[in-house]
Design an enzyme around this catalytic site. Structure first.
Site, PDB file in Angstrom:
ATOM      1  CG  MET A  58      16.959 -43.941   1.444  1.00  0.00           C
ATOM      2  SD  MET A  58      15.554 -44.880   0.787  1.00  0.00           S
ATOM      3  CE  MET A  58      14.275 -43.609   0.783  1.00  0.00           C
ATOM      4  CB  CYS A  59      21.619 -43.216   4.630  1.00  0.00           C
ATOM      5  SG  CYS A  59      21.077 -41.854   5.706  1.00  0.00           S
TER       6      CYS A  59
END
Length: 308
Positions: free
Chosen positions: A265-266
């Site tokens: 996840m970014c």
């Protein structure tokens, strides 16, 4: 410029207390300039431990070390109290085997790797290097299988391989990691470019919605890795279940079981895919990138998460 006694004493104490000292910008875990990253990446190949000094946190040492060794740039490597040099010299000595000898390590394996280059990739490389007279195509592959191409002068110590009419230059460590790779030209949502596929690579990166992520986190059936830099995590903290890439490092996470389901996840779901692709190339078989990143999580799952 003269060097005051107090600063000289501090530098001499550092060199006395540690056999190998690298004066650099940033830390070994988080270099803050490309040259410092080059130096640490090279030393990491040979040394499990060495001392670093972050000159960005100490202006007296930052300027003093330049005077101490009469060397104007950072990073600077000292061994047994003697100046070895900066990033370029470190890389040259690594390629020649001199650095291995200095640290008592075995001489590098210089066996050229067998690689493949597709026709599309070869055509793209020829077009991109048409005006690069006097420069060679170098491919550097890190321990986490991150890879970078660059045009630079050839060295007599390069390991050189020709595939599909294209000449590629490697340093010794990159040459060993390049065994069996396929270099291709691919089109993705982020654009077109060269891509590497390693032997035994998994089935690629799959997309995962934040709704599915929520379900799998609740079930304990997914490992979540937050790939955002510290600035983003300071605004919107990682989810409670998340491990943080920047804190644990690629090497530690690369040792996880290859069949473990992992989601990355970014901020918006773009950079996390690039990280996920590295792990897929490293042989992981269940790799996901979270669509929309933590911004989508804030918008669809938990409105208390700050958006930025």
């Amino acid at each position: 410029m003269s060097l005051d006694t107090a600063t000289r004493d501090r530098i001499e104490t550092l060199l006395k207390d540690h056999r190998v000292v690298l004066f650099m910008k940033g830390t070994r875990q988080q270099p803050m300039c490309g040259f410092s990253a080059t130096a640490t990446n090279t030393l990491n190949e040979l040394l499990p431990e060495y001392h670093t000094v972050n000159v960005l946190e100490d202006s007296e040492i930052r300027e003093g070390i330049k005077v101490f060794g009469n060397w104007p740039t950072i990073p600077q490597l000292y061994v047994d109290g003697e100046l070895v040099g900066g990033a370029d010299i470190i890389r040259q000595m690594y390629g020649s085997g001199e650095l291995h000898q200095l640290f008592g390590a075995a001489a590098p394996d210089r066996t050229p790797p067998e690689i493949s280059i597709t026709d599309k990739a070869a055509d793209a490389i020829r077009a991109g290097t048409a005006n690069a007279e006097g420069l060679a195509l170098h491919l550097e592959i890190g321990p986490d299988h991150s890879a970078g191409f660059q045009l630079a002068p050839a060295s007599e110590h390069d390991i050189v391989v020709t595939a599909n009419g294209i000449e590629v230059h490697f340093d010794p460590a990159s040459a060993q990691r390049a065994k069996g790779i396929v270099i291709d030209w691919v089109s993705t949502m982020q654009g077109e470019g060269l891509s590497l596929k390693f032997p035994g690579a998994g089935g690629g990166v799959q997309s995962m919605s934040v709704q599915e992520l929520k379900h799998r986190l609740a079930a304990g059936s997914i490992t979540l890795i937050d790939t955002r830099p510290a600035q983003g995590r300071a605004i919107a903290p990682p989810l409670p279940q998340a491990r943080v890439l920047e804190e644990e490092g690629y090497q530690a996470l690369a040792n996880l079981p290859k069949d473990m389901p992992i989601a990355f996840m970014c901020h918006h779901g773009v950079s996390s895919r690039g990280v996920a692709e590295r792990f897929a190339a490293h042989g992981f078989t269940q790799i996901y990138s979270v669509d929309g990143g933590i911004d989508a999580w804030a918008g669809e799952i938990d409105s208390s998460v700050p958006r930025y």
